[in-house]
Write a protein that holds these residues in place. Structure first.
Motif, PDB file in Angstrom:
ATOM      1  N   GLY A  18      43.307  41.381  32.271  1.00 37.74           N
ATOM      2  CA  GLY A  18      42.000  41.402  31.628  1.00 37.74           C
ATOM      3  C   GLY A  18      40.990  42.252  32.346  1.00 37.74           C
ATOM      4  N   PHE A  19      41.356  42.845  33.500  1.00 35.95           N
ATOM      5  CA  PHE A  19      40.406  43.617  34.296  1.00 35.95           C
ATOM      6  C   PHE A  19      40.910  45.035  34.512  1.00 35.95           C
ATOM      7  CE2 PHE A  19      39.490  39.266  35.587  1.00 35.95           C
ATOM      8  CZ  PHE A  19      38.097  39.242  35.601  1.00 35.95           C
ATOM      9  N   LEU A  20      40.071  46.011  34.182  1.00 39.64           N
ATOM     10  CA  LEU A  20      40.347  47.392  34.548  1.00 39.64           C
ATOM     11  C   LEU A  20      39.423  47.846  35.677  1.00 39.64           C
ATOM     12  CD1 LEU A  20      40.978  49.164  31.130  1.00 39.64           C
ATOM     13  CD2 LEU A  20      42.602  48.064  32.673  1.00 39.64           C
ATOM     14  N   THR A  21      38.297  47.157  35.830  1.00 40.00           N
ATOM     15  CA  THR A  21      37.363  47.457  36.915  1.00 40.00           C
ATOM     16  C   THR A  21      36.600  46.191  37.285  1.00 40.00           C
ATOM     17  OG1 THR A  21      35.674  49.023  37.653  1.00 40.00           O
ATOM     18  CG2 THR A  21      35.423  48.147  35.436  1.00 40.00           C
ATOM     19  N   THR A  22      36.017  46.192  38.501  1.00 36.51           N
ATOM     20  CA  THR A  22      35.280  45.036  39.061  1.00 36.51           C
ATOM     21  C   THR A  22      36.067  43.739  38.919  1.00 36.51           C
ATOM     22  OG1 THR A  22      34.019  44.634  37.010  1.00 36.51           O
ATOM     23  CG2 THR A  22      33.049  46.135  38.624  1.00 36.51           C
ATOM     24  N   GLY A  23      37.373  43.823  39.108  1.00 35.10           N
ATOM     25  CA  GLY A  23      38.224  42.660  39.022  1.00 35.10           C
ATOM     26  C   GLY A  23      38.804  42.263  40.368  1.00 35.10           C
ATOM     27  N   PRO A  24      39.844  41.453  40.392  1.00 40.75           N
ATOM     28  CA  PRO A  24      40.372  40.891  41.635  1.00 40.75           C
ATOM     29  C   PRO A  24      41.112  41.877  42.525  1.00 40.75           C
ATOM     30  CG  PRO A  24      41.722  40.216  39.758  1.00 40.75           C
ATOM     31  CD  PRO A  24      40.522  40.887  39.187  1.00 40.75           C
ATOM     32  N   GLU A  25      41.530  43.023  41.995  1.00 39.94           N
ATOM     33  CA  GLU A  25      42.250  43.989  42.829  1.00 39.94           C
ATOM     34  C   GLU A  25      41.362  44.564  43.932  1.00 39.94           C
ATOM     35  OE1 GLU A  25      45.501  44.869  42.788  1.00 39.94           O
ATOM     36  OE2 GLU A  25      45.897  43.424  41.193  1.00 39.94           O
ATOM     37  N   ILE A  26      40.069  44.650  43.660  1.00 36.72           N
ATOM     38  CA  ILE A  26      39.166  45.267  44.633  1.00 36.72           C
ATOM     39  C   ILE A  26      39.057  44.435  45.913  1.00 36.72           C
ATOM     40  CG2 ILE A  26      36.837  46.150  45.063  1.00 36.72           C
ATOM     41  CD1 ILE A  26      38.530  47.768  43.046  1.00 36.72           C
ATOM     42  N   PRO A  27      38.644  43.160  45.842  1.00 34.41           N
ATOM     43  CA  PRO A  27      38.584  42.383  47.091  1.00 34.41           C
ATOM     44  C   PRO A  27      39.934  42.244  47.779  1.00 34.41           C
ATOM     45  CG  PRO A  27      38.222  40.965  45.184  1.00 34.41           C
ATOM     46  CD  PRO A  27      38.151  42.380  44.698  1.00 34.41           C
ATOM     47  N   ALA A  28      41.023  42.215  46.996  1.00 37.19           N
ATOM     48  CA  ALA A  28      42.357  42.115  47.598  1.00 37.19           C
ATOM     49  C   ALA A  28      42.679  43.387  48.388  1.00 37.19           C
ATOM     50  CB  ALA A  28      43.402  41.873  46.512  1.00 37.19           C
ATOM     51  N   PHE A  29      42.386  44.542  47.811  1.00 39.07           N
ATOM     52  CA  PHE A  29      42.626  45.812  48.496  1.00 39.07           C
ATOM     53  C   PHE A  29      41.761  45.911  49.749  1.00 39.07           C
ATOM     54  CE2 PHE A  29      42.249  50.731  48.077  1.00 39.07           C
ATOM     55  CZ  PHE A  29      43.264  50.925  48.992  1.00 39.07           C
ATOM     56  N   GLU A  30      40.505  45.510  49.632  1.00 39.17           N
ATOM     57  CA  GLU A  30      39.600  45.559  50.778  1.00 39.17           C
ATOM     58  C   GLU A  30      40.106  44.675  51.916  1.00 39.17           C
ATOM     59  OE1 GLU A  30      35.351  46.435  48.496  1.00 39.17           O
ATOM     60  OE2 GLU A  30      36.069  44.369  48.698  1.00 39.17           O
ATOM     61  N   GLY A  69      20.635  52.194  43.988  1.00 38.35           N
ATOM     62  CA  GLY A  69      22.016  52.488  44.363  1.00 38.35           C
ATOM     63  C   GLY A  69      22.668  53.436  43.381  1.00 38.35           C
ATOM     64  N   TRP A  70      23.989  53.461  43.384  1.00 38.98           N
ATOM     65  CA  TRP A  70      24.756  54.399  42.570  1.00 38.98           C
ATOM     66  C   TRP A  70      25.938  53.684  41.935  1.00 38.98           C
ATOM     67  CZ3 TRP A  70      23.466  54.899  47.687  1.00 38.98           C
ATOM     68  CH2 TRP A  70      22.405  55.776  47.973  1.00 38.98           C
ATOM     69  N   ASN A  71      26.585  54.345  41.014  1.00 40.50           N
ATOM     70  CA  ASN A  71      27.841  53.832  40.476  1.00 40.50           C
ATOM     71  C   ASN A  71      28.975  54.498  41.249  1.00 40.50           C
ATOM     72  OD1 ASN A  71      30.073  52.999  39.095  1.00 40.50           O
ATOM     73  ND2 ASN A  71      29.410  53.701  37.091  1.00 40.50           N
ATOM     74  N   TYR A  72      29.320  53.899  42.381  1.00 43.52           N
ATOM     75  CA  TYR A  72      30.373  54.413  43.244  1.00 43.52           C
ATOM     76  C   TYR A  72      31.566  53.444  43.279  1.00 43.52           C
ATOM     77  CZ  TYR A  72      27.288  58.017  45.333  1.00 43.52           C
ATOM     78  OH  TYR A  72      26.484  59.102  45.559  1.00 43.52           O
ATOM     79  N   ARG A  73      31.741  52.691  42.211  1.00 41.74           N
ATOM     80  CA  ARG A  73      32.791  51.674  42.214  1.00 41.74           C
ATOM     81  C   ARG A  73      34.186  52.295  42.085  1.00 41.74           C
ATOM     82  NH1 ARG A  73      28.949  49.268  38.516  1.00 41.74           N
ATOM     83  NH2 ARG A  73      30.233  50.081  36.812  1.00 41.74           N
ATOM     84  N   LEU A  74      35.168  51.582  42.625  1.00 44.03           N
ATOM     85  CA  LEU A  74      36.584  51.938  42.470  1.00 44.03           C
ATOM     86  C   LEU A  74      37.179  51.038  41.387  1.00 44.03           C
ATOM     87  CD1 LEU A  74      38.997  53.617  43.733  1.00 44.03           C
ATOM     88  CD2 LEU A  74      39.531  51.525  45.003  1.00 44.03           C
ATOM     89  N   PRO A  75      37.828  51.577  40.353  1.00 44.30           N
ATOM     90  CA  PRO A  75      38.456  50.734  39.330  1.00 44.30           C
ATOM     91  C   PRO A  75      39.650  49.954  39.877  1.00 44.30           C
ATOM     92  CG  PRO A  75      38.057  52.955  38.494  1.00 44.30           C
ATOM     93  CD  PRO A  75      37.849  53.000  39.990  1.00 44.30           C
ATOM     94  N   ASP A  76      39.946  48.833  39.241  1.00 45.02           N
ATOM     95  CA  ASP A  76      41.082  48.009  39.652  1.00 45.02           C
ATOM     96  C   ASP A  76      42.403  48.750  39.516  1.00 45.02           C
ATOM     97  OD1 ASP A  76      40.687  44.501  39.512  1.00 45.02           O
ATOM     98  OD2 ASP A  76      39.066  45.941  39.673  1.00 45.02           O
ATOM     99  N   ILE A  77      42.502  49.652  38.555  1.00 44.42           N
ATOM    100  CA  ILE A  77      43.730  50.437  38.383  1.00 44.42           C
ATOM    101  C   ILE A  77      44.035  51.196  39.672  1.00 44.42           C
ATOM    102  CG2 ILE A  77      44.823  52.289  37.065  1.00 44.42           C
ATOM    103  CD1 ILE A  77      42.835  51.602  34.785  1.00 44.42           C
ATOM    104  N   ASN A  78      43.015  51.848  40.208  1.00 45.72           N
ATOM    105  CA  ASN A  78      43.199  52.623  41.435  1.00 45.72           C
ATOM    106  C   ASN A  78      43.472  51.718  42.626  1.00 45.72           C
ATOM    107  OD1 ASN A  78      41.147  53.959  39.539  1.00 45.72           O
ATOM    108  ND2 ASN A  78      41.841  55.683  40.759  1.00 45.72           N
ATOM    109  N   ALA A  79      42.778  50.574  42.679  1.00 46.88           N
ATOM    110  CA  ALA A  79      42.983  49.650  43.796  1.00 46.88           C
ATOM    111  C   ALA A  79      44.399  49.095  43.794  1.00 46.88           C
ATOM    112  CB  ALA A  79      41.970  48.514  43.727  1.00 46.88           C
TER     113      ALA A  79
END
Length: 391
Positions: A29-41, A245-255
């Motif tokens: 259900g997530f392509l961006t701002t989802g759970p992959e980001i904190p997991a990758f971090e 700020g800016w839109n510098y987010r990384l999508p979950d696909i990339n993460a």
């Protein structure tokens, strides 16, 4: 290697596990701002040994976020080695700061404690930050640079975009932030680890981490404990724009791709070090016409680039001729980098400058193929063809 046997100077290695990791996110259900980001971090922080990691859209935005969060702005000066990709200097300009370019060691292309001190003197007391660049994955003398910078009251942002997996002489991993306020990484396809496009900042400062995480998403604060509103603010939709700020987010696909690649970093590092050792063996036969500087004492780099020095004048061939001849024989090459202080934009800002170490390095440098799908036989082929081309 491509299907036709062409050896590019660098390329990604994508496995079926990488493809499945991305497909899994596409089915979620997530392509961006989802759970992959904190997991990758969390996984990247653990890999480097840093306390915190903040994912972002690329290595350039990583540099910008770090300098912005450290308060770099108009009237400040950032010290940047001139042998680097121009983004290192540009990030300072995005913040409104000026750049003083440091010279480099002619052989390695690295900023040294001495060239840093010389640039610091030219900064005239306005220096706010220094950005050491770990060119090709070989790290600067961070202990010495840290001491000079702290004595002068400077912030330190390590440009580690080439250095994922590199180990310092003190045993620390690039990005552990032991000798800096923040370290930045790029995950472009030619880098050691790729997310397609993407970046990361590591730090041991929780406040700095929180600021960078906020700034990458329009300066929006969603943590109620940090709201500036004095009453209310508990509505489920409520948020505050705390800063610009800016839109510098990384999508979950990339993460997801990054997490899958990170799981194989041990293999990537072993292969890159083995290929580097093979290059050392075969290039030794071309000395002194071709040289690969030894690694600094105690370091164990995970090389992103095979940037060798070639005496083109001694060989009686121009670099352009050598590159064309290599290409005609199925071997790609590249130049890393044109000294940034010579770019028209920076010449217009600061005038003509003489940085002799950088000039010598630039005149001799050429990056040969280095990527994990290569074998030692490919290295032997590259060196044999180079020998033939140089005569």
């Amino acid at each position: 290697m491509s299907a036709d046997g062409y050896l590019a100077y660098g390329r990604q290695e994508i496995s079926e596990a990488d493809i499945e990791a991305v497909a899994r996110v596409l089915r979620s259900g997530f392509l961006t701002t989802g759970p992959e980001i904190p997991a990758f971090e969390a996984e990247f922080a653990a890999y480097t040994g840093a306390a915190h990691a903040v994912a972002c859209s690329n290595g350039t935005t990583a540099l910008h976020l770090a300098l912005d969060a450290l308060g770099v702005g108009p009237g400040d000066v950032c010290i940047v080695p001139t042998i680097t990709f121009m983004a290192t200097a540009n990030a300072a300009r995005y913040c409104g700061a000026d750049v003083v370019f440091a010279d480099v060691d002619a052989a390695t292309g690295l900023m040294t404690p001495d060239t840093f001190k010389a640039a610091l003197e030219r900064a005239g007391g306005k220096a706010k930050a220094v950005l050491p660049v770990h060119l090709a994955g070989v790290q600067c003398d961070m202990g010495a640079i840290h001491e000079i910078a702290r004595n002068a009251g400077l912030k330190i942002v390590e440009d580690s975009c080439h250095a994922t997996g590199s180990v310092r002489a003190d045993g620390g991993m690039a990005g552990d932030a032991r000798w800096c306020d923040a370290a930045t990484f790029s995950f472009h396809p030619v880098k050691t680890l790729t997310t397609g496009e993407g970046g990361m900042i590591t730090t041991n400062d929780p406040a700095l981490s929180a600021t960078m995480a906020r700034q990458r998403s329009h300066g929006i604060e969603r943590d109620p404990s940090r709201f500036q509103r004095t009453e209310g603010g508990h509505e489920p939709w409520y948020h505050e724009m705390a800063s610009l700020g800016w839109n510098y987010r990384l999508p979950d696909i990339n993460a997801a791709l990054g997490r899958s690649q990170l799981a194989r970093m041990g293999q990537f590092a072993v292969k890159r070090r083995a290929l580097t050792a093979a290059y050392r063996e075969h290039l030794a036969r071309l000395s002194p016409l071709v040289t690969l500087p030894g690694d600094p004492a105690g370091q164990n780099p995970c090389r992103h680039l095979m940037n060798v020095g070639i005496d083109f004048e001694g060989a009686g061939r121009s670099r352009a001729d050598v590159m064309e001849a290599l290409k005609a024989r199925g071997i790609g090459s590249q130049v890393h980098y044109i000294p940034v202080h010579t770019q028209p934009y920076y010449r217009a800002l600061y005038g003509e400058q003489r940085l002799p170490g950088a000039e010598i390095h630039y005149a001799r440098t050429l990056s040969l193929p280095l990527f994990t799908a290569m074998e030692e036989s490919d290295v032997e082929r590259v060196c044999a063809v180079l020998s033939e081309v140089l005569g």
